[in-house]
Write an enzyme that holds these catalytic residues in place. Structure first.
Site, mmCIF file in Angstrom:
data_model
loop_
_atom_site.group_PDB
_atom_site.id
_atom_site.type_symbol
_atom_site.label_atom_id
_atom_site.label_comp_id
_atom_site.label_asym_id
_atom_site.label_seq_id
_atom_site.Cartn_x
_atom_site.Cartn_y
_atom_site.Cartn_z
ATOM 1 C CG ASP A 93 29.451 -23.928 -40.969
ATOM 2 O OD1 ASP A 93 28.397 -23.292 -41.404
ATOM 3 O OD2 ASP A 93 28.680 -25.538 -41.931
ATOM 4 C CE LYS A 156 30.007 -28.374 -41.673
ATOM 5 N NZ LYS A 156 29.926 -27.056 -42.307
ATOM 6 C CE LYS A 186 26.182 -28.261 -43.157
ATOM 7 N NZ LYS A 186 27.050 -26.872 -43.334
#
Length: 222
Positions: A93, A156, A186
């Site tokens: 991430d 995300k 996400k």
């Protein structure tokens, strides 16, 4: 919001990255996180890169890169991603340079993601953290398109550390509409209730980053 009837506790659990990224976290805390992840039946755990390698015993192992500011040089982010993969990370991430996005320097954002994508390798899931609460709608769309072009697997919403806030239904809807079925979305940051999780999933979230996983899951039934 319209949430599918098939949204069971087990299904939601398999959408969760059970997360511990507090600066004060210890290795003992991470072991406890993994134990809890197994008890809850979640998909993945997300920990700081300094905590790797660690035995997740079948869990997907995620970590963060350029976290939480995104102000690291792209080559540093790439090196951090490469080392994390060597230490057992299945998913990365990464945080973009939010300032570049705010300034409209989307080519810089694109190149930043490309460097991490190449460093992590093709078999590792790459999620791009855009700090949606700090961006305009136009910037959210542009950054999501850059993530698509760079070969990311997810966009995300948030680190959970930015003062502008975390995930919102509006941002998730916009991100999902932009990437369609080509990338996952996400939602992370400030998700502490079952109702919030339901709303974000209905808005288009396909993965949830949670530190309050047990509390959120308690409101779902199988």
């Amino acid at each position: 919001m319209d949430v599918p009837q098939t949204l069971t506790r087990a299904r939601v659990a398999q959408m969760i990255d059970h997360t511990l990224l507090k600066p004060e976290a210890t290795r003992a805390d991470v072991v406890s996180l993994i134990d809890e992840a197994h008890e809850l039946g979640v998909l993945a755990v997300c920990v700081s890169p300094s905590m790797l390698p660690i035995n997740g015993d079948g869990l997907v192992m995620a970590t963060v890169v350029g976290f939480p500011s995104g102000k690291h040089h792209s080559l540093i982010k790439g090196a951090e991603a490469r080392l994390a993969v060597e230490n057992g990370a299945d998913e990365i991430d990464m945080v973009i340079d939010v300032g570049a996005a705010i300034a409209g320097a989307y080519d810089e954002v694109l190149q930043d993601i490309v460097v991490v994508r190449e460093a992590a390798g093709p078999d590792v899931i790459l999620k791009v953290i855009i700090e949606s609460a700090a961006l305009s709608d136009d910037a959210i769309v542009a950054v999501c398109k850059a993530a698509q072009q760079a070969g990311a697997d997810f966009v995300k919403t948030s680190t959970g550390f930015h003062p502008a806030g975390g995930a919102s239904v509006h941002a998730v809807q916009l991100m999902a509409a932009t990437v369609g079925d080509s990338l996952g979305v996400k939602a992370s940051g400030g998700i502490r209730t079952t109702e919030t999780a339901r709303d974000l999933i209905a808005a288009g979230a396909t993965r949830l980053g949670l530190s309050s996983s047990a509390t959120v899951l308690a409101g779902f039934t199988d």
